[in-house]
Enzyme design. Structure first.
Site, PDB file in Angstrom:
ATOM      1  N   CYS A   1     -23.684  73.140   3.541  1.00  0.00           N
ATOM      2  CA  CYS A   1     -23.811  74.162   2.506  1.00  0.00           C
ATOM      3  C   CYS A   1     -23.711  75.558   3.097  1.00  0.00           C
ATOM      4  O   CYS A   1     -23.425  75.728   4.266  1.00  0.00           O
ATOM      5  CB  CYS A   1     -25.160  74.021   1.809  1.00  0.00           C
ATOM      6  SG  CYS A   1     -25.488  72.364   1.177  1.00  0.00           S
TER       7      CYS A   1
ATOM      8  N   GLY B   1     -19.419  74.962  -0.272  1.00  0.00           N
ATOM      9  CA  GLY B   1     -20.001  74.093  -1.293  1.00  0.00           C
ATOM     10  C   GLY B   1     -19.680  74.601  -2.671  1.00  0.00           C
ATOM     11  O   GLY B   1     -19.875  75.781  -2.956  1.00  0.00           O
TER      12      GLY B   1
ATOM     13  N   ASN C   1     -29.097  74.265   5.152  1.00  0.00           N
ATOM     14  CA  ASN C   1     -27.965  73.347   5.178  1.00  0.00           C
ATOM     15  C   ASN C   1     -28.067  72.504   6.428  1.00  0.00           C
ATOM     16  O   ASN C   1     -28.760  72.845   7.370  1.00  0.00           O
ATOM     17  CB  ASN C   1     -26.632  74.095   5.013  1.00  0.00           C
ATOM     18  CG  ASN C   1     -25.958  74.461   6.294  1.00  0.00           C
ATOM     19  OD1 ASN C   1     -25.630  73.590   7.090  1.00  0.00           O
ATOM     20  ND2 ASN C   1     -25.729  75.728   6.498  1.00  0.00           N
ATOM     21  N   GLY C   2     -27.384  71.355   6.402  1.00  0.00           N
ATOM     22  CA  GLY C   2     -27.452  70.453   7.542  1.00  0.00           C
ATOM     23  C   GLY C   2     -28.111  69.157   7.153  1.00  0.00           C
ATOM     24  O   GLY C   2     -28.222  68.829   5.968  1.00  0.00           O
TER      25      GLY C   2
ATOM     26  N   TYR D   1     -12.408  72.998  10.511  1.00  0.00           N
ATOM     27  CA  TYR D   1     -12.223  72.872   9.071  1.00  0.00           C
ATOM     28  C   TYR D   1     -13.198  73.682   8.197  1.00  0.00           C
ATOM     29  O   TYR D   1     -12.779  74.362   7.267  1.00  0.00           O
ATOM     30  CB  TYR D   1     -12.296  71.396   8.666  1.00  0.00           C
ATOM     31  CG  TYR D   1     -12.334  71.215   7.174  1.00  0.00           C
ATOM     32  CD1 TYR D   1     -11.176  71.424   6.416  1.00  0.00           C
ATOM     33  CD2 TYR D   1     -13.514  70.922   6.509  1.00  0.00           C
ATOM     34  CE1 TYR D   1     -11.205  71.322   5.041  1.00  0.00           C
ATOM     35  CE2 TYR D   1     -13.552  70.813   5.125  1.00  0.00           C
ATOM     36  CZ  TYR D   1     -12.402  71.017   4.393  1.00  0.00           C
ATOM     37  OH  TYR D   1     -12.421  70.935   3.039  1.00  0.00           O
TER      38      TYR D   1
ATOM     39  N   CYS E   1     -20.758  61.125  11.371  1.00  0.00           N
ATOM     40  CA  CYS E   1     -21.517  62.348  11.642  1.00  0.00           C
ATOM     41  C   CYS E   1     -22.888  62.186  11.010  1.00  0.00           C
ATOM     42  O   CYS E   1     -23.007  61.786   9.862  1.00  0.00           O
ATOM     43  CB  CYS E   1     -20.829  63.550  11.021  1.00  0.00           C
ATOM     44  SG  CYS E   1     -21.841  65.038  11.177  1.00  0.00           S
TER      45      CYS E   1
HETATM   46  P1  5GP Z   1      -8.791  62.539   3.876  1.00  0.00           P
HETATM   47  O1  5GP Z   1      -8.181  62.112   5.183  1.00  0.00           O
HETATM   48  O2  5GP Z   1     -10.201  62.048   3.751  1.00  0.00           O
HETATM   49  O3  5GP Z   1      -7.986  62.177   2.692  1.00  0.00           O
HETATM   50  O4  5GP Z   1      -8.835  64.114   3.846  1.00  0.00           O
HETATM   51  C1  5GP Z   1      -8.992  64.872   5.000  1.00  0.00           C
HETATM   52  C2  5GP Z   1      -8.712  66.295   4.648  1.00  0.00           C
HETATM   53  O5  5GP Z   1      -9.717  66.754   3.743  1.00  0.00           O
HETATM   54  C3  5GP Z   1      -8.755  67.210   5.847  1.00  0.00           C
HETATM   55  O6  5GP Z   1      -7.456  67.593   6.162  1.00  0.00           O
HETATM   56  C4  5GP Z   1      -9.543  68.412   5.407  1.00  0.00           C
HETATM   57  O7  5GP Z   1      -8.693  69.504   5.198  1.00  0.00           O
HETATM   58  C5  5GP Z   1     -10.192  68.018   4.091  1.00  0.00           C
HETATM   59  N1  5GP Z   1     -11.662  67.906   4.129  1.00  0.00           N
HETATM   60  C6  5GP Z   1     -12.467  68.167   3.089  1.00  0.00           C
HETATM   61  N2  5GP Z   1     -13.767  68.001   3.401  1.00  0.00           N
HETATM   62  C7  5GP Z   1     -13.807  67.593   4.686  1.00  0.00           C
HETATM   63  C8  5GP Z   1     -14.867  67.243   5.568  1.00  0.00           C
HETATM   64  O8  5GP Z   1     -16.042  67.261   5.240  1.00  0.00           O
HETATM   65  N3  5GP Z   1     -14.513  66.887   6.825  1.00  0.00           N
HETATM   66  C9  5GP Z   1     -13.215  66.873   7.218  1.00  0.00           C
HETATM   67  N4  5GP Z   1     -12.929  66.525   8.468  1.00  0.00           N
HETATM   68  N5  5GP Z   1     -12.192  67.197   6.409  1.00  0.00           N
HETATM   69  C10 5GP Z   1     -12.473  67.544   5.150  1.00  0.00           C
HETATM   70 FE1  SF4 Z   2     -19.625  68.357  13.579  1.00  0.00          FE
HETATM   71 FE2  SF4 Z   2     -18.538  65.994  14.198  1.00  0.00          FE
HETATM   72 FE3  SF4 Z   2     -20.734  66.858  15.452  1.00  0.00          FE
HETATM   73 FE4  SF4 Z   2     -20.823  66.122  12.880  1.00  0.00          FE
HETATM   74  S1  SF4 Z   2     -20.411  64.799  14.640  1.00  0.00           S
HETATM   75  S2  SF4 Z   2     -21.797  67.916  13.820  1.00  0.00           S
HETATM   76  S3  SF4 Z   2     -18.809  66.868  12.153  1.00  0.00           S
HETATM   77  S4  SF4 Z   2     -18.680  67.778  15.509  1.00  0.00           S
HETATM   78 MG    MG Z   3      -6.762  69.679   4.471  1.00  0.00          MG
END
Ligand code: 5GP
Ligand code: SF4
Ligand code: MG
Length: 457
Positions: free
Chosen positions: A10, A36, A110-111, A250, A390
């Site tokens: 968040c 968020g 957040n977290g 991201y 994660c």
């Molecule tokens: P998926 O592979 O799940 O269809 O979508 C991945 C894409 O969703 C990533 O390219 C990123 O831009 C976006 N995305 C939205 N929320 C998250 C998140 O919480 N973690 C990650 N790694 N990507 C996210």
């Molecule tokens: Fe970030 Fe990945 Fe570590 Fe989770 S496990 S805190 S998404 S680097």
């Molecule tokens: Mg994306």
């Protein structure tokens, strides 16, 4: 079903001692909206009297010119919420506000606290009754158990028990208190505005309200502001900074600086390194908007393959990831992006994305680009394969969510119908971010805290 309510990525903003605090918090929340989109809230106080507005939806849906004026006071605490399928209720929208005989207080965070369940059980055994499953309520009870101590000592004692990732801000009538977990997994910074102060998840929120960036909160640090005096306290030894690498890849906004590293610059370097590690024979480079554009610019710069705006995004649709079901997510992708046929037709394309989680998004986009007439699509991903869960507030719930934990790269390439698929290496990513110790546990399983598997039931 504990799991989803406590799983949050968040945004938090706090304004201390500035006129029209609620309006400033509102602008700050707008710039944190990417963290968020499911709920937003602001609590203010004027002396001992607290005011709150919160609701489901975007900041612009929850607040308007009239209701913001009812939030009196020079101190405000605001929050935008990223929720998940089961944590939708209004009771989970922050800031939390607690009435107490020793003084009301508000709290936003957040977290994800990895030992939340254990602490909760312990508190229940000593007679505490919980109304919700939120981490905020756990912290509130911990705080009030320590009420004989002065405010920041009580907060320190409570924070010390928590294990995991968090950025907390607590607002009482005496002051504002902000803390970052002992590994520094989530970002939090301090700024100055006129005679007052601002805490924010990201520095972009300081910029938008014209505040001057002072510094990041350190891992294990509690910054207290009482009577306009800022003091620093460490509830845990100032350990190694394990900021989440996904913040750079991201989550965060490109104009934010986290721990002195600019997010856009880090992303651009991932593109440069990706180009060195995995060149491609192609005519144009395309980044998936918005989060992959910086990396695509880096890839293009390094390879001298021109960058083209081969995908256009409808700005007025929320992020696909927040829609709960796979079916809805798939619909979301189609509504959100269009391929520009005039640019991609008969071209060999390098398509850059920041990460692959389920693989849904990239599969759809490859199809979009191929349907628009592209010849070949080579995919380059600006983070390594995400193979591990994660535990720190990112919404990867089960291994089923993580396609790279189930499939080899070749299987995944076939699934998404790409002509080639390559990921940046772990070392490459570290070098690109420029942070020796950032958390990369979802790529390499090196979790910075003990993990409690019961968190992912
Ligand atoms: P998926 O592979 O799940 O269809 O979508 C991945 C894409 O969703 C990533 O390219 C990123 O831009 C976006 N995305 C939205 N929320 C998250 C998140 O919480 N973690 C990650 N790694 N990507 C996210
Ligand atoms: Fe970030 Fe990945 Fe570590 Fe989770 S496990 S805190 S998404 S680097
Ligand atoms: Mg994306």
């Amino acid at each position: 079903m504990m799991k989803r309510e406590i799983n949050e990525e968040c945004g938090v903003i706090a304004v201390y001692n500035v006129k029209d605090a609620a309006t400033l918090a509102y602008y700050g929340l707008h710039s944190l909206q990417h963290r968020g989109q499911e709920g937003a809230g602001i609590v203010t106080h004027q002396g001992a009297e607290f005011h709150r507005i919160k609701g489901n939806g975007l900041v612009s849906e929850v607040f308007n010119n009239e209701n913001i004026l009812s939030l009196f006071g020079d101190c405000a605490l605001g929050h935008v919420r990223y929720s998940s399928a089961t944590g939708r209720g209004i009771e989970n929208v922050q800031p939390f506000y607690f009435k107490h005989s020793t003084g009301d207080f508000a709290l936003a965070h957040n977290g994800n606290i990895v030992n939340a369940k254990a602490i909760r059980t312990y508190l229940e055994q000593s007679g505490t009754i919980f109304q919700s499953t939120s981490t905020g309520e756990i912290l509130a009870h911990l705080l009030k158990r320590e009420r004989h101590k002065n405010q920041h000592n009580a907060i320190m004692q409570a924070l010390n028990i928590l294990e995991g990732a968090f950025a907390f801000v607590i607002m009482t009538k005496e002051g504002m208190y902000a803390a970052r977990d002992r590994q520094g997994l989530r970002p939090l910074c301090l700024g100055k505005l006129r005679d007052g102060y601002i805490f924010a998840s990201e520095s972009c929120a300081l910029d938008i309200i014209g505040a001057e960036f002072i510094r990041d909160i350190q891992p294990g640090e509690l910054v207290a502001i009482e009577n306009s005096k800022v003091t620093s306290h460490f509830f845990a030894p100032n350990g190694i900074n394990r900021i989440c690498s996904m913040e750079y890849i991201y989550f965060a906004r490109p104009d934010s600086n986290i721990d002195n590293i600019n997010v856009h610059a880090a992303r651009k370097r991932t593109g440069i390194i990706l180009a060195e590690e995995h060149p491609a024979d192609a005519d144009i480079v395309i980044g998936i908007p918005d989060s992959s554009i910086s990396a695509a610019v880096g890839y293009s710069e390094k390879t001298k393959i021109p960058y083209e705006m081969g995908l256009v995004k409808n700005k007025y649709i929320g992020r696909t990831f927040i829609q709960p079901s796979q079916e809805l997510r798939e619909k979301g992708v189609r509504m959100k992006l269009s391929a520009v046929s005039a640019l991609v037709k008969n071209k060999n394309v390098v398509l850059i994305d920041d990460s692959i989680v389920r693989g849904t998004t990239i599969r759809q986009i490859v199809n979009l680009i191929k349907n628009a007439g592209a010849n070949k699509v080579h995919i380059r991903i600006a983070s390594p394969p995400m193979k591990y869960l994660c535990f720190y507030g990112v919404d990867t719930q089960t291994y089923d969510d993580l396609v790279s934990s189930r499939k080899t790269n070749e299987e995944l390439r076939k699934m998404i119908n790409a002509d080639s698929l390559e990921f940046i290496s772990e070392q490459g990513l570290r070098k690109a971010i420029g942070h020796e110790t950032c958390c990369m546990a979802c790529f390499n399983k090196d979790y910075p805290t003990p993990v409690y598997q019961d968190n992912k039931e």
